[in-house]
Design a protein around this motif. Structure first.
Motif, short mmCIF file in Angstrom:
data_model
loop_
_atom_site.label_atom_id
_atom_site.label_comp_id
_atom_site.label_asym_id
_atom_site.label_seq_id
_atom_site.Cartn_x
_atom_site.Cartn_y
_atom_site.Cartn_z
N ALA A 162 0.84 -1.21 0.00
CA ALA A 162 0.00 0.00 0.00
C ALA A 162 0.87 1.26 0.00
O ALA A 162 0.57 2.23 -0.70
N LEU A 163 1.95 1.21 0.75
CA LEU A 163 2.87 2.36 0.83
C LEU A 163 3.53 2.62 -0.53
O LEU A 163 3.66 3.78 -0.96
N SER A 164 3.94 1.56 -1.20
CA SER A 164 4.59 1.73 -2.51
C SER A 164 3.62 2.32 -3.53
O SER A 164 4.01 3.15 -4.36
N ILE A 165 2.34 1.91 -3.45
CA ILE A 165 1.34 2.47 -4.36
C ILE A 165 1.15 3.96 -4.07
O ILE A 165 1.14 4.79 -4.97
N LEU A 166 1.02 4.27 -2.79
CA LEU A 166 0.77 5.65 -2.39
C LEU A 166 1.91 6.56 -2.84
O LEU A 166 1.68 7.67 -3.35
N TYR A 167 3.14 6.10 -2.69
CA TYR A 167 4.28 6.91 -3.13
C TYR A 167 4.28 7.06 -4.64
O TYR A 167 4.52 8.15 -5.17
N ASN A 168 3.99 5.97 -5.36
CA ASN A 168 4.04 5.99 -6.81
C ASN A 168 2.93 6.83 -7.43
O ASN A 168 3.03 7.24 -8.59
N LEU A 169 1.86 7.10 -6.69
CA LEU A 169 0.77 7.92 -7.23
C LEU A 169 1.21 9.35 -7.52
O LEU A 169 0.55 10.06 -8.28
N GLN A 170 2.32 9.79 -6.90
CA GLN A 170 2.82 11.15 -7.13
C GLN A 170 1.69 12.17 -6.95
O GLN A 170 1.33 12.91 -7.87
N LEU A 171 1.14 12.17 -5.76
CA LEU A 171 -0.06 12.96 -5.46
C LEU A 171 0.12 14.44 -5.72
O LEU A 171 1.21 15.01 -5.53
N SER A 172 -0.97 15.08 -6.13
CA SER A 172 -0.99 16.54 -6.24
C SER A 172 -0.96 17.13 -4.84
O SER A 172 -1.08 16.42 -3.84
N GLU A 173 -0.83 18.44 -4.76
CA GLU A 173 -0.78 19.10 -3.45
C GLU A 173 -2.05 18.84 -2.65
O GLU A 173 -2.00 18.55 -1.45
N SER A 174 -3.20 18.90 -3.33
CA SER A 174 -4.46 18.64 -2.63
C SER A 174 -4.54 17.18 -2.18
O SER A 174 -5.09 16.87 -1.13
N LEU A 211 5.01 17.44 4.93
CA LEU A 211 5.50 18.61 5.65
C LEU A 211 5.68 19.80 4.70
O LEU A 211 5.58 20.95 5.13
N GLU A 212 5.93 19.52 3.41
CA GLU A 212 6.09 20.60 2.44
C GLU A 212 4.79 21.39 2.27
O GLU A 212 4.83 22.60 2.00
N VAL A 213 3.65 20.72 2.39
CA VAL A 213 2.36 21.40 2.16
C VAL A 213 1.65 21.74 3.46
O VAL A 213 0.59 22.34 3.45
N ALA A 214 2.24 21.34 4.59
CA ALA A 214 1.58 21.57 5.88
C ALA A 214 1.58 23.05 6.23
O ALA A 214 2.55 23.77 5.98
N ASP A 215 0.49 23.50 6.81
CA ASP A 215 0.39 24.87 7.32
C ASP A 215 1.29 24.98 8.55
O ASP A 215 1.19 24.19 9.47
N PRO A 216 2.22 25.98 8.57
CA PRO A 216 3.11 26.13 9.73
C PRO A 216 2.37 26.24 11.07
O PRO A 216 2.93 25.92 12.11
N ALA A 217 1.12 26.68 11.00
CA ALA A 217 0.34 26.83 12.24
C ALA A 217 -0.22 25.50 12.73
O ALA A 217 -0.71 25.40 13.85
N GLN A 218 -0.14 24.46 11.88
CA GLN A 218 -0.69 23.17 12.27
C GLN A 218 0.14 22.53 13.38
O GLN A 218 1.36 22.62 13.40
#
Length: 404
Positions: A162-174, A211-218
């Motif tokens: 499942a982890l390999s699939i999730l990484y390979n999906l190359q998800l958009s920012e959303s 972490l790249e897309v996380a809000d610093p206030a989170q």
């Protein structure tokens, strides 16, 4: 094939190679599927490469007529060594993916469904985007969280697939934001602890994306489990791959923006390891990131103490000035500035003289290296003028640079 005359409309406008799977976009221009998918989804371009028109719709329509013409042309030229292009697989449909996700809830069918999803994700970018839009990322993230709480071997196997699939999906920012939660981050930390080398690399690279897309206030950035720091340090020690190393450094840089996390990183042994890595690394970007991270860690007393306790700490930081890049020089000078301002015992000041740090600072004042760097150096030299100015450790040709 390059030496014979190929009809121009068989050629992809992006790569100038013959098209294997021609598709037409909303502007009416036909491209090879792989090339236009890379343009839209990987390079994140929003215009047509040929017409420069804005793409309001990213749907790719197979140009079946052109594909058959290309295949016929290949058959006609078979005697000249041209191989017939195989008929490409049709992109997966939403209903097919939804059925696989539903079937994956059954323990008996789960592994087969995951393997099928993995195969689909590797076929093309269109499949990946379709998988993302129907909620595959959220399903996989939930599954990973559940599986990491179960230490059975079958659960670990399903988790890693499942982890390999999730990484390979190359998800958009959303898509990345949709899986950014504390439970999933903790699951990634557990995988970094017991997973295979490949899974640990995937875990830290996904954590980097989150972490790249996380809000610093989170709170997600300020409540990182201390165990995560230890696992990041271990990944750096294991040197799994350059991508994993750089992702790990980026993760640590992101989470060490928070003061309490700097102390956790220092306690996990980050400073000593970073100095050791700096001694060996020649890669420019890696050296820059190490110095950025060391600068953050030296903003706390614990970090400066570890730097000073390492026999090569001050020397290697000083050595990197003017040898890597402007960014590296700025960070190295800033580290020395933190030490000289907040941890400058008589012994430390003497060490900085003996190992040539002060001489290096005087040398930097004589070259073109940026106003910020020179301002910090002048402030350091003035601050400790009594201890350093008349020292025989500074060569005569450099002492003239010492600010009055």
């Amino acid at each position: 094939m390059a030496e014979m005359e190929i009809p121009p409309y068989f050629i992809c406008p992006i790569t100038l190679d013959i098209m294997k799977d021609p598709v037409t976009i909303s502007t009416g221009i036909t491209y090879d599927r792989e090339s236009i998918e890379n343009w839209i989804f990987c390079l994140e371009k929003t215009t047509c490469p040929v017409t420069k028109q804005l793409l309001f719709d990213t749907e790719l329509t197979p140009n079946i007529t052109l594909r058959r013409l290309i295949q016929s042309w290949c058959v006609l030229h078979a005697s000249q060594g041209v191989e017939r292009l195989p008929t490409p697989k049709a992109p997966i449909s939403r209903s097919q993916i939804l059925k696989l996700l539903n079937d994956a809830n059954s323990p008996d069918m789960q592994m087969n469904c995951l393997q099928r999803l993995k195969s689909i994700s590797y076929q093309n970018q269109t499949n990946k985007r379709c998988m993302e839009t129907v909620g595959t990322a959220e399903f996989l993230a939930f599954l990973i969280v559940q599986k990491t709480l179960d230490l059975e071997s079958e659960s670990k196997q399903a988790c890693e697939v499942a982890l390999s699939i999730l990484y390979n999906l190359q998800l958009s920012e959303s898509g990345v934001k949709s899986i950014s939660n504390q439970e999933f981050i903790e699951a990634l930390s557990r995988i970094m602890q017991w997973g295979s080398y490949e899974s640990r690399a995937y875990a830290v690279m996904l954590l980097d994306s989150i972490l790249e897309v996380a809000d610093p206030a989170q709170t997600v950035l300020s409540t990182i489990n201390p165990e995560c720091f230890s696992q990041c340090i271990q990944i750096l020690k294991d040197e799994i791959s350059q991508k994993a190393t750089k992702a790990t450094l980026k993760v640590l840089i992101n989470i060490c923006q928070w003061g309490r996390n700097r102390i956790k990183a220092v306690e996990a042994g980050a400073v000593n390891l970073l100095i050791d890595l700096l001694l060996d690394y020649s890669d420019k970007r890696a050296c820059e990131m190490i110095l950025v991270l060391l600068d953050l860690l030296c903003q706390c007393a614990e970090g400066r103490a570890e730097l000073l306790n390492h026999s090569a700490g001050l020397a290697i930081v000083s050595k990197k000035i003017l040898r890597v890049s402007q960014v590296a020089s700025e960070k190295a000078v800033k580290i020395l500035y933190s030490v000289s301002r907040f941890s400058a015992t008589p012994g430390v000041l003497q060490d900085m003289l003996q190992i040539g740090v002060v001489a290096k600072l005087c040398l930097v004042l004589q070259v073109d290296c940026g106003i910020k760097i020179k301002e910090r150096i002048r402030e350091m030299l003035k601050l400790h003028s009594r201890a350093w100015r008349n020292s025989s450790c500074i060569p005569d040709n450099l002492i003239c640079s010492y600010p009055s």
